[in-house]
Design an enzyme around this catalytic site. Sequence first.
Site: not given
Length: 379
Positions: A72, A137
């Site tokens: 991400d 994250e």
Amino acid sequence: MSTPQSATLTLACELIARDSTTPDDAGCQQLIGQRLAACGFQLEPMRFGEVDNLWARRGSAQPVLCFAGHTDVVPTGPLERWDTAPFQPVIRDGMLYGRGAADMKGSLAAMVVAIERFVAAHPAHRGSIALLITSDEEGPATEGTVKVVETLVARNEQVDWCIVGEPSSTELVGDVVKNGRRGSLNARLLVKGRQGHVAYPHLARNPIHLAAPALAELADEVWDQGNAFFPPTSFQISNIHSGTGATNVVPGELEALINFRFSTESTVEGLQERVCDILDRHGLDYELQWTLSGLPFLTEPGELLDGVAAAIRQVTGRETQPSTSGGTSDGRFIATMGTQVVELGPVNATIHQLNEHVSASDLDTLTEIYFTTLQRLLA
Ligand SMILES: [Zn+2]
């Protein structure tokens, strides 16, 4: 778009072209998984909530060397302020531009290519190679690495060494690795007074006046001296609020948000106790709500840190500097397994910024460093 020069750059571009704004993975893990499956990895996708995670492993023996990272990326910000579209990777003047180029699709590409080369050269390597990839994250980080780690612990699967691909370098790739991170502890402090008219202070209790000396003492306090690996614990007041907006009203309460970034010389309980002692000494009527964002972790010199430092020396001629500075990372979850954890990735100068970019040749150097580390630890 100029033609990418290397396998690492080609894969980095393929990953950047997918808009995986947190918590979306946008097919990045499938792409990485295909590459790993082709060189003998067992894939175990783990979806928690709306988060895709991938656990992949080649081999069943110990020791396990795991590469960890995230697919991400943070939101782009205003598109019109990017020189080129954030999800259309482009190499310009030796720099690879795109959201995630440095944090951390470049590292993921370097890991995959290094592993492919290592497996081709050492198909019967010792131990196991693993990859732990999450798409959570940059977000709340509640359905990502922490959940994968819980799954591994529950079935007693041990990870001996872990290299996290976070952009650790400051000026040249490999100049800094992170061998730990400070802990982060937050609190919401509510100091209670009694609201009243400013002209009749004897009928009120002003929480600003009551709290000010206590807050000053908290700000002045030396919490610890740090140690060889950590700077001293720091205390910051990040928000403070009191008052009704009127000039003639003594407010009824004061709210402050505080944060500790703490070393391994302090404990959560110890810090909490000392804050309460100071507030009590000032006779305050207060409430405290604590939130622990992460415990500190530290990887002392050993096989992994030595192996990584030697690989950096061999590839770049540089003496790397271990550091525990910076924010928290998913390394904090992995370290709870007793795993030696080192963060090693490209230069972090433009992460989360507009026009994020990374040196294209640094990604090839990073691939070489990962490959050399694999050779040192598992060949
Ligand atoms: Zn990152």
